[in-house]
Write a protein that holds these residues in place. Sequence first.
Motif, PDB file in Angstrom:
ATOM      1  N   ASP A  59       1.063  -1.109   0.106  1.00  0.00           N
ATOM      2  CA  ASP A  59      -0.242   0.217   0.434  1.00  0.00           C
ATOM      3  C   ASP A  59       0.754   1.728  -0.255  1.00  0.00           C
ATOM      4  OD1 ASP A  59      -2.020   1.827   0.090  1.00  0.00           O
ATOM      5  OD2 ASP A  59      -2.453   1.510   1.833  1.00  0.00           O
ATOM      6  N   PRO A  60       0.993   1.794  -1.670  1.00  0.00           N
ATOM      7  CA  PRO A  60       1.639   3.186  -1.355  1.00  0.00           C
ATOM      8  C   PRO A  60       1.030   4.379  -0.605  1.00  0.00           C
ATOM      9  CG  PRO A  60       0.782   3.425  -3.172  1.00  0.00           C
ATOM     10  CD  PRO A  60       0.566   2.268  -2.490  1.00  0.00           C
ATOM     11  N   ILE A  61       0.098   4.588  -0.171  1.00  0.00           N
ATOM     12  CA  ILE A  61      -0.877   5.647   1.071  1.00  0.00           C
ATOM     13  C   ILE A  61      -0.604   5.286   2.276  1.00  0.00           C
ATOM     14  CG2 ILE A  61      -3.071   6.341   1.811  1.00  0.00           C
ATOM     15  CD1 ILE A  61      -4.555   5.133  -1.136  1.00  0.00           C
ATOM     16  N   ASN A  62      -0.557   4.044   2.846  1.00  0.00           N
ATOM     17  CA  ASN A  62       0.132   3.459   3.962  1.00  0.00           C
ATOM     18  C   ASN A  62       1.537   4.038   4.140  1.00  0.00           C
ATOM     19  OD1 ASN A  62       0.503   2.737   6.972  1.00  0.00           O
ATOM     20  ND2 ASN A  62       1.885   1.100   5.565  1.00  0.00           N
ATOM     21  N   ILE A  63       2.763   4.224   2.974  1.00  0.00           N
ATOM     22  CA  ILE A  63       3.707   4.281   3.452  1.00  0.00           C
ATOM     23  C   ILE A  63       4.110   5.533   3.119  1.00  0.00           C
ATOM     24  CG2 ILE A  63       6.139   4.323   1.561  1.00  0.00           C
ATOM     25  CD1 ILE A  63       4.673   1.156   0.607  1.00  0.00           C
ATOM     26  N   ALA A  64       3.078   6.053   2.450  1.00  0.00           N
ATOM     27  CA  ALA A  64       3.263   7.938   2.072  1.00  0.00           C
ATOM     28  C   ALA A  64       2.924   8.801   3.140  1.00  0.00           C
ATOM     29  CB  ALA A  64       2.714   8.033   0.989  1.00  0.00           C
ATOM     30  N   ALA A  65       1.417   8.109   4.042  1.00  0.00           N
ATOM     31  CA  ALA A  65       1.872   8.568   5.390  1.00  0.00           C
ATOM     32  C   ALA A  65       2.376   8.832   6.482  1.00  0.00           C
ATOM     33  CB  ALA A  65       0.096   7.817   5.410  1.00  0.00           C
ATOM     34  N   ARG A  84      18.080  14.544   4.500  1.00  0.00           N
ATOM     35  CA  ARG A  84      16.825  14.140   5.201  1.00  0.00           C
ATOM     36  C   ARG A  84      15.896  13.124   4.112  1.00  0.00           C
ATOM     37  NH1 ARG A  84      17.522  10.520   8.362  1.00  0.00           N
ATOM     38  NH2 ARG A  84      16.357  11.166  10.476  1.00  0.00           N
ATOM     39  N   ILE A  85      15.172  13.790   3.530  1.00  0.00           N
ATOM     40  CA  ILE A  85      14.073  13.425   3.359  1.00  0.00           C
ATOM     41  C   ILE A  85      14.531  12.175   2.253  1.00  0.00           C
ATOM     42  CG2 ILE A  85      12.481  14.482   1.271  1.00  0.00           C
ATOM     43  CD1 ILE A  85      12.803  17.427   2.592  1.00  0.00           C
ATOM     44  N   ASN A 109      13.321   7.300   1.605  1.00  0.00           N
ATOM     45  CA  ASN A 109      13.743   5.527   1.266  1.00  0.00           C
ATOM     46  C   ASN A 109      13.516   4.507   2.426  1.00  0.00           C
ATOM     47  OD1 ASN A 109      14.381   6.590  -1.593  1.00  0.00           O
ATOM     48  ND2 ASN A 109      16.250   7.188  -0.948  1.00  0.00           N
ATOM     49  N   LEU A 110      13.903   4.179   3.667  1.00  0.00           N
ATOM     50  CA  LEU A 110      14.277   4.208   4.128  1.00  0.00           C
ATOM     51  C   LEU A 110      12.347   3.881   5.094  1.00  0.00           C
ATOM     52  CD1 LEU A 110      17.062   5.207   6.425  1.00  0.00           C
ATOM     53  CD2 LEU A 110      17.365   2.925   5.587  1.00  0.00           C
ATOM     54  N   CYS A 111      11.607   4.679   4.937  1.00  0.00           N
ATOM     55  CA  CYS A 111      10.015   4.101   5.273  1.00  0.00           C
ATOM     56  C   CYS A 111       9.825   3.310   4.216  1.00  0.00           C
ATOM     57  CB  CYS A 111       9.444   5.690   5.396  1.00  0.00           C
ATOM     58  SG  CYS A 111       8.871   6.726   7.021  1.00  0.00           S
ATOM     59  N   ALA A 112       9.797   3.500   3.416  1.00  0.00           N
ATOM     60  CA  ALA A 112       9.808   2.811   2.349  1.00  0.00           C
ATOM     61  C   ALA A 112       9.990   1.782   2.000  1.00  0.00           C
ATOM     62  CB  ALA A 112       9.932   3.938   0.486  1.00  0.00           C
ATOM     63  N   ARG A 132       8.853   0.878  -2.094  1.00  0.00           N
ATOM     64  CA  ARG A 132       9.979   1.984  -2.700  1.00  0.00           C
ATOM     65  C   ARG A 132       9.969   3.418  -2.858  1.00  0.00           C
ATOM     66  NH1 ARG A 132      12.287   3.013  -8.510  1.00  0.00           N
ATOM     67  NH2 ARG A 132      10.277   2.221  -8.940  1.00  0.00           N
ATOM     68  N   ALA A 133      10.879   3.846  -2.811  1.00  0.00           N
ATOM     69  CA  ALA A 133       9.961   5.976  -2.859  1.00  0.00           C
ATOM     70  C   ALA A 133      11.721   6.671  -3.418  1.00  0.00           C
ATOM     71  CB  ALA A 133      10.182   6.746  -1.417  1.00  0.00           C
ATOM     72  N   VAL A 134      11.518   7.524  -4.499  1.00  0.00           N
ATOM     73  CA  VAL A 134      12.110   8.054  -5.379  1.00  0.00           C
ATOM     74  C   VAL A 134      12.558   9.640  -5.045  1.00  0.00           C
ATOM     75  CG1 VAL A 134      12.478   9.120  -7.519  1.00  0.00           C
ATOM     76  CG2 VAL A 134      12.636   6.277  -6.688  1.00  0.00           C
TER      77      VAL A 134
END
Length: 396
Positions: free
Chosen positions: A205-211, A271-272, A277-280, A286-288
């Motif tokens: 779920d990318p919404i959960n990751i983004a939150a 830091r962003i 990256n670590l949260c994803a 995955r986060a870019v």
Amino acid sequence: MKEIYQQAKLLQSELVKIRREIHQNAEVGIQLQYTKAFVKEKLIAYGYEPQDIANSSIVATISGELPGKTMLLRADMDGLAIKEETDLDFKSVNGAMHGCGHDMHTAMLLGAAKLLKKYQNRLQGKVKLLFQEDEEGFSGAKAAIQDGVLENPKVDAAMALHVNSGTPSNMVLCGLGHFMAGCTLFRIEVSGVGCHGAMPENGVDPINIAAHIYLSLQEIAAREVAAQDPCVLTIGKFAGGQTPNIIPEKVVLEGTIRYKNKETGDRIFERIQEISNLCAQSFRGRAVVTELSSAPPLINNDEMIYEFCDYIKQFIAPQQVRILPQGGMGSEDFASFSYQVPIAYLLLGAGINQENEAYGKPMHNQGVVFNEDILSLGSSILTICAMNWLSKHRND
């Protein structure tokens, strides 16, 4: 000085006509074909030989009869991609709007161009006039510098004037030091695995990751930056998904960092990237992170600021000129010049609600209206500050 100020007043009706023509035909970014052609036509009529620079920028130089240094005066020409909602007879109807007053700046610099021609025999040194693209996208100043606007002739100092809605008309605000914040605009693309909402175990779920990324980013300013080091981190866009029962493949967050120290801005952006990256990874996604655009903090040269204030007080009431020991968290791409040459970036009040109920709305608002009566004063300030600075520093 008062003579030039009086001559500028005689140009007021012409400046209003110029401003309204530009306002009615607002353009955005680096594609300013109409505005560029209009400004070049005016410069040629005034006796200049304008040259193209970058994508849609223009530079023109005037030389005095006596040798000396070179001062650059800049006006930005681009508008905003917003629909205008004013009652002006000359409002733009093409989906773009001069909601930051760049039409005012362009008219003022054209007025200064005409005044400089009139007083060319008193000019010592050279004045380079830059009509710049894409201030709003933070690419215009960098493109002009990269294209050599500070060379041939070499520029020794630079000045810009920006109108300010919400400040009384004709009041000049002169900020010291780090007057404008640096800005980095960024995008975070979070990728997961789409699936039906009834079976989330089959997807990521990318919404959960983004939150989680969103909440974690708030920790940076709160716990990693000293309270004495001003910074702001804002997420202004959070987009993902199409229907209520489907987990999407991707979520996009977009935001801005504002900072007074460039090193702080660089550290926050790092830091962003790390946190995203670590949260994803923690949630199997995955986060870019991508930098969309940036402008460094604007640093005014205090000596120039005090000097220009003294000049301006000689032709308008001293109480209309204010020194500001610190600025705000807004950003301006003219800042790029401050790392190359000494600069003076001044604000000129363009009206408050108490003067006229149409005035005083925030900058970038669809309904913002600027007081055109300040146009001739803007031309005076640019002309007088440039001529006097060149005269005073000709032998430095």
